[in-house]
Motif scaffolding. Structure first.
Motif, PDB file in Angstrom:
ATOM      1  N   SER A 323       0.816  -1.219   0.000  1.00 41.31           N
ATOM      2  CA  SER A 323       0.000   0.000   0.000  1.00 41.31           C
ATOM      3  C   SER A 323       0.847   1.264   0.000  1.00 41.31           C
ATOM      4  CB  SER A 323      -0.903   0.067   1.226  1.00 41.31           C
ATOM      5  OG  SER A 323      -1.464  -1.157   1.493  1.00 41.31           O
ATOM      6  N   PHE A 324       1.975   1.259   0.689  1.00 41.03           N
ATOM      7  CA  PHE A 324       2.719   2.509   0.873  1.00 41.03           C
ATOM      8  C   PHE A 324       4.114   2.495   0.269  1.00 41.03           C
ATOM      9  CE2 PHE A 324      -0.533   2.639   4.064  1.00 41.03           C
ATOM     10  CZ  PHE A 324      -0.923   3.964   4.073  1.00 41.03           C
ATOM     11  N   GLY A 325       4.584   1.345  -0.147  1.00 42.26           N
ATOM     12  CA  GLY A 325       5.930   1.264  -0.701  1.00 42.26           C
ATOM     13  C   GLY A 325       6.937   0.834   0.362  1.00 42.26           C
ATOM     14  N   THR A 326       7.997   0.216  -0.112  1.00 45.01           N
ATOM     15  CA  THR A 326       9.037  -0.323   0.775  1.00 45.01           C
ATOM     16  C   THR A 326       9.631   0.737   1.686  1.00 45.01           C
ATOM     17  OG1 THR A 326       9.622  -2.007  -0.826  1.00 45.01           O
ATOM     18  CG2 THR A 326      11.338  -1.401   0.740  1.00 45.01           C
ATOM     19  N   ASP A 327       9.993   1.867   1.095  1.00 44.18           N
ATOM     20  CA  ASP A 327      10.735   2.853   1.881  1.00 44.18           C
ATOM     21  C   ASP A 327       9.867   3.480   2.964  1.00 44.18           C
ATOM     22  OD1 ASP A 327      12.836   2.204   0.334  1.00 44.18           O
ATOM     23  OD2 ASP A 327      13.092   4.142  -0.628  1.00 44.18           O
ATOM     24  N   ALA A 328       8.587   3.607   2.697  1.00 46.16           N
ATOM     25  CA  ALA A 328       7.698   4.171   3.713  1.00 46.16           C
ATOM     26  C   ALA A 328       7.588   3.205   4.894  1.00 46.16           C
ATOM     27  CB  ALA A 328       6.319   4.443   3.115  1.00 46.16           C
ATOM     28  N   LEU A 329       7.517   1.921   4.599  1.00 48.84           N
ATOM     29  CA  LEU A 329       7.466   0.929   5.679  1.00 48.84           C
ATOM     30  C   LEU A 329       8.755   0.973   6.494  1.00 48.84           C
ATOM     31  CD1 LEU A 329       6.305  -1.523   7.180  1.00 48.84           C
ATOM     32  CD2 LEU A 329       7.242  -2.977   5.380  1.00 48.84           C
ATOM     33  N   ARG A 330       9.877   1.047   5.815  1.00 50.46           N
ATOM     34  CA  ARG A 330      11.170   1.092   6.511  1.00 50.46           C
ATOM     35  C   ARG A 330      11.251   2.336   7.392  1.00 50.46           C
ATOM     36  NH1 ARG A 330      15.731  -1.788   3.524  1.00 50.46           N
ATOM     37  NH2 ARG A 330      17.003  -0.102   4.364  1.00 50.46           N
ATOM     38  N   TRP A 331      10.830   3.448   6.831  1.00 46.92           N
ATOM     39  CA  TRP A 331      10.849   4.701   7.594  1.00 46.92           C
ATOM     40  C   TRP A 331       9.985   4.593   8.843  1.00 46.92           C
ATOM     41  CZ3 TRP A 331      12.877   9.217   8.786  1.00 46.92           C
ATOM     42  CH2 TRP A 331      12.075  10.207   9.368  1.00 46.92           C
ATOM     43  N   TYR A 332       8.786   4.106   8.653  1.00 43.75           N
ATOM     44  CA  TYR A 332       7.864   3.973   9.796  1.00 43.75           C
ATOM     45  C   TYR A 332       8.513   3.142  10.907  1.00 43.75           C
ATOM     46  CZ  TYR A 332       4.192   2.052  12.740  1.00 43.75           C
ATOM     47  OH  TYR A 332       3.463   1.644  13.825  1.00 43.75           O
ATOM     48  N   LEU A 333       9.021   1.979  10.543  1.00 39.99           N
ATOM     49  CA  LEU A 333       9.549   1.075  11.575  1.00 39.99           C
ATOM     50  C   LEU A 333      10.750   1.680  12.298  1.00 39.99           C
ATOM     51  CD1 LEU A 333       9.307  -2.389   9.757  1.00 39.99           C
ATOM     52  CD2 LEU A 333       7.826  -1.499  11.562  1.00 39.99           C
ATOM     53  N   MET A 334      11.615   2.343  11.548  1.00 41.84           N
ATOM     54  CA  MET A 334      12.827   2.891  12.166  1.00 41.84           C
ATOM     55  C   MET A 334      12.554   4.177  12.936  1.00 41.84           C
ATOM     56  SD  MET A 334      15.212   0.794  11.580  1.00 41.84           S
ATOM     57  CE  MET A 334      14.082  -0.570  11.504  1.00 41.84           C
ATOM     58  N   ARG A 335      11.641   4.995  12.429  1.00 45.68           N
ATOM     59  CA  ARG A 335      11.384   6.292  13.047  1.00 45.68           C
ATOM     60  C   ARG A 335      10.461   6.172  14.255  1.00 45.68           C
ATOM     61  NH1 ARG A 335      11.200   9.465  15.761  1.00 45.68           N
ATOM     62  NH2 ARG A 335      10.793  11.708  15.654  1.00 45.68           N
ATOM     63  N   GLU A 336       9.540   5.220  14.178  1.00 42.74           N
ATOM     64  CA  GLU A 336       8.494   5.152  15.203  1.00 42.74           C
ATOM     65  C   GLU A 336       8.964   4.456  16.475  1.00 42.74           C
ATOM     66  OE1 GLU A 336       5.746   6.645  15.213  1.00 42.74           O
ATOM     67  OE2 GLU A 336       4.334   5.578  16.503  1.00 42.74           O
ATOM     68  N   MET A 337       9.830   3.454  16.344  1.00 42.41           N
ATOM     69  CA  MET A 337      10.240   2.710  17.541  1.00 42.41           C
ATOM     70  C   MET A 337      11.548   3.290  18.083  1.00 42.41           C
ATOM     71  SD  MET A 337      11.150  -1.339  17.971  1.00 42.41           S
ATOM     72  CE  MET A 337       9.599  -2.023  18.531  1.00 42.41           C
ATOM     73  N   PRO A 338      11.511   3.846  19.316  1.00 46.49           N
ATOM     74  CA  PRO A 338      12.779   4.279  19.906  1.00 46.49           C
ATOM     75  C   PRO A 338      13.661   3.029  20.054  1.00 46.49           C
ATOM     76  CG  PRO A 338      10.875   5.053  21.182  1.00 46.49           C
ATOM     77  CD  PRO A 338      10.366   4.030  20.206  1.00 46.49           C
ATOM     78  N   THR A 339      14.827   3.026  19.408  1.00 47.72           N
ATOM     79  CA  THR A 339      15.632   1.806  19.356  1.00 47.72           C
ATOM     80  C   THR A 339      15.829   1.261  20.778  1.00 47.72           C
ATOM     81  OG1 THR A 339      16.806   3.018  17.640  1.00 47.72           O
ATOM     82  CG2 THR A 339      17.638   0.822  18.152  1.00 47.72           C
ATOM     83  N   GLY A 340      15.406   0.047  20.997  1.00 46.07           N
ATOM     84  CA  GLY A 340      15.578  -0.576  22.316  1.00 46.07           C
ATOM     85  C   GLY A 340      14.286  -0.676  23.104  1.00 46.07           C
ATOM     86  N   GLN A 341      13.319   0.182  22.783  1.00 47.89           N
ATOM     87  CA  GLN A 341      12.054   0.136  23.548  1.00 47.89           C
ATOM     88  C   GLN A 341      10.947  -0.554  22.754  1.00 47.89           C
ATOM     89  OE1 GLN A 341      11.009   4.117  24.855  1.00 47.89           O
ATOM     90  NE2 GLN A 341      13.179   4.558  25.166  1.00 47.89           N
ATOM     91  N   ASP A 342       9.838  -0.813  23.424  1.00 50.45           N
ATOM     92  CA  ASP A 342       8.680  -1.366  22.722  1.00 50.45           C
ATOM     93  C   ASP A 342       7.958  -0.258  21.959  1.00 50.45           C
ATOM     94  OD1 ASP A 342       9.253  -3.734  23.916  1.00 50.45           O
ATOM     95  OD2 ASP A 342       7.529  -3.743  25.281  1.00 50.45           O
ATOM     96  N   ALA A 343       7.218  -0.637  20.966  1.00 51.14           N
ATOM     97  CA  ALA A 343       6.353   0.323  20.281  1.00 51.14           C
ATOM     98  C   ALA A 343       5.099  -0.409  19.845  1.00 51.14           C
ATOM     99  CB  ALA A 343       7.067   0.930  19.066  1.00 51.14           C
ATOM    100  N   SER A 344       4.039   0.367  19.696  1.00 55.04           N
ATOM    101  CA  SER A 344       2.773  -0.255  19.359  1.00 55.04           C
ATOM    102  C   SER A 344       2.465   0.026  17.887  1.00 55.04           C
ATOM    103  CB  SER A 344       1.723   0.347  20.280  1.00 55.04           C
ATOM    104  OG  SER A 344       0.463  -0.038  19.863  1.00 55.04           O
TER     105      SER A 344
END
Ligand code: MSP
Length: 524
Positions: A323-344
């Motif tokens: 739906s959104f393209g590879t790079d948008a998915l990658r961006w979401y996952l990397m930007r949204e989760m503070p590295t090391g913590q949980d994210a919803s």
């Protein structure tokens, strides 16, 4: 050339790749691309974990042989990684002959070192986690404490590794190297674990119960415990051990010229003990150096529960991607989760992150390219390009610091902040007014050139997380490749020919976008 060897966990070949697997692998990929762009010789390893009870049972349930199931699923993981632009250098499968031979050599080595004995195991086993739990851990409900799945009571002959002998040495190592396990909360968890008595590790299972595994070199009625088998993959792929060599020359005690030790093991927090306790003690027992760092990230949760196949709440990364393209998915996952913590994971947050790409970065690119087109016939003007210099420097420093400290979300936030600032700069300079006044042509030149330079810098900053779009962005400002960051920051952009195209990130909800399947699907 400095080198960097990083690994992801190898994923069980019993189920489809899901968002959690995609997260770790993308995290590895972003770091691998960042390091390559810093001029390092990177070895990025991923793969599939193909032995053990879980695979044996999954295959039986589907009426397949374990080999057929593993071939099918290894293909699915490889296709998923191609679709998500993963640039791994090696995909290892634990059923490969080379790996089986290294596992046997390592087990023999442990036995030769007097670290293996035969015993009886009685305990609670979770097939889901492929590990035993204590009575206390499973609690009165008798469920596996990680995913809540069933556990079974088992009493059988196993061989054991004298893990307890290495407790003190490992404890000292963790204390003396406070950044060995990041983030600190995870290190503290391991310290707590190591300050309690450490038992020995069961390293085999009777073949009568589990036939799908690597037989022990000295007792063909037992197969290697799948976790021991799996962890060794990191050494196999490094080339540190040569199983064919005579016993004294296989590389234990003095690893062969190779990529070992790994610079970084990336894992989820669910497999911390395996990597920060079992694995280093096994390495100590075999006489191999320890990995340089372990980064344990958090979990993607859906409404407070870990996403997992057994719970039936998994998000399919490839569906989001289409739906959104590879790079948008990658961006979401990397930007949204503070590295090391949980994210919803929530679709709403996905959209918020997508809109950053389209409304801030995409919008900036569109505006700059069309203004250079309109006011300067598509050619970036010469002369000074000093606008936004301080902001660029600040962003680059914060970006590098975020990446070096494994706080990728902060590094990426700094990159997006630069794009936001550049949009602000357009508002402040009002190029449309400058264009009307021939007396202010130099000011307009400087404004446009500065903005093109910022776009080139942004292409560099976004390349590790959004490689396809970064290349597209560089292309819009007349470059054939994304330059290195140091080149970009001081680049002379005069004369670059810009070209306008369809929006790089179509607005969500607009007739043309977001880009359903524009990346093309690669089938398994
Ligand atoms: N086969 C073992 C690993 C052996 S490594 C020597 C295994 N495989 S797994 O398929 O279960 O994958 C576990 C890993 O997938 C986690 O450590 C993490 O990297 C990733 N994730 C799986 N579910 C996840 C979430 N819900 N959230 C984030 N990552 C998760 O364990």
């Amino acid at each position: 050339m400095p080198s960097f060897y990083l690994t992801t966990p190898i994923y069980y070949a019993s189920g489809e790749p899901h968002l959690g697997h995609a997260y770790t692998t993308i995290l590895g990929d972003v770091l691998a691309r960042y390091r390559r762009r810093a001029g390092e010789d990177v070895l990025f390893l991923t793969g599939t974990d193909e032995h053990g009870q879980k695979i044996q049972e999954a295959a039986a349930e589907q009426g397949m042989t374990p080999t057929a199931l593993c071939d099918l699923m290894a293909g699915r993981f490889q296709a998923a990684w191609r679709n998500l632009a993963i640039s791994h250098d090696r995909f290892i499968r634990t059923t490969e002959d080379e790996h089986r031979a290294v596992v046997s050599a390592l087990l023999e080595r442990l036995r030769d070192n007097g670290l293996v004995y035969e015993g009886e195991y009685a305990g609670w086993y979770s097939v889901g986690q492929e590990r035993y739990f204590t009575e206390k851990e499973i609690g009165p409900e008798r469920v596996d404490p990680v995913a809540g799945g069933p556990v079974e009571r088992i009493r059988e002959k196993n061989y054991f590794f004298r893990m307890s002998q290495f407790q003190e040495r490992l404890l000292r190592h963790v204390e003396a190297n406070p950044d060995w396990i990041v983030p600190a909360a995870r290190k503290n968890e391991v310290l707590g674990f190591l300050r309690r008595p450490l038992g020995d590790l069961s390293i085999s299972r009777p073949r009568s119960r589990i036939h799908w595994g690597i037989p022990l070199p000295w007792d063909a009625d037992q197969v290697t415990y799948v976790w021991v088998d799996a962890l060794v993959n990191y050494v196999t792929a490094s080339g540190a051990v040569s199983p064919e060599a005579p016993a004294g020359e296989r590389g234990f005690d003095s690893p062969l010229a190779s990529r070992w030790p790994a610079d970084l093991h990336l894992i989820g927090k669910d497999i911390l003990t395996n990597h920060a306790v079992y694995w280093p003690t096994l390495l100590m027992g075999a006489g191999l150096p320890l990995p340089r760092k372990i980064l344990a990230h958090g979990w993607w949760v859906v409404e407070e529960t870990k996403m997992s196949k057994s719970l039936g709440n998994v998000v399919d990364p490839l569906e989001l991607r289409s739906s959104f393209g590879t790079d948008a998915l990658r961006w979401y996952l990397m930007r949204e989760m503070p590295t090391g913590q949980d994210a919803s994971y929530t679709p709403d947050r996905f959209l918020v992150r997508y809109e950053e790409l389209s409304n801030i970065l995409g919008n900036l690119a569109h505006r700059v390219v069309s203004m250079v087109g309109r006011y300067r016939a598509g050619t970036t003007p010469g002369g000074p390009a000093d606008g936004l210099r301080a902001e660029t420097e600040r962003a680059v420093d914060a970006y590098r610091e975020g990446f070096e400290r494994y706080r990728l979300h902060e590094g990426l936030a700094a990159a997006m902040e630069l794009a936001r600032r550049a949009n602000g700069f357009v508002e402040e300079r009002e190029p449309w007014l400058l264009a009307r006044d021939p007396g202010r042509a130099a000011e307009l030149d400087e404004t446009l050139a500065s903005l093109v330079r910022v776009l080139v810098t942004l292409a560099c900053l976004f390349e590790p997380v959004a490689p396809g779009k970064a290349l597209e962005l560089a292309g819009r400002v007349g470059m054939e490749r994304v330059p290195l960051l140091d080149e970009a920051v001081c680049m002379n952009v005069a004369g670059l020919a810009v070209s306008q195209g369809a929006p790089i990130f179509p607005r969500a909800g607009s007739p043309g976008g977001p880009p359903g399947g524009t990346d093309g699907e690669i089938a398994a």
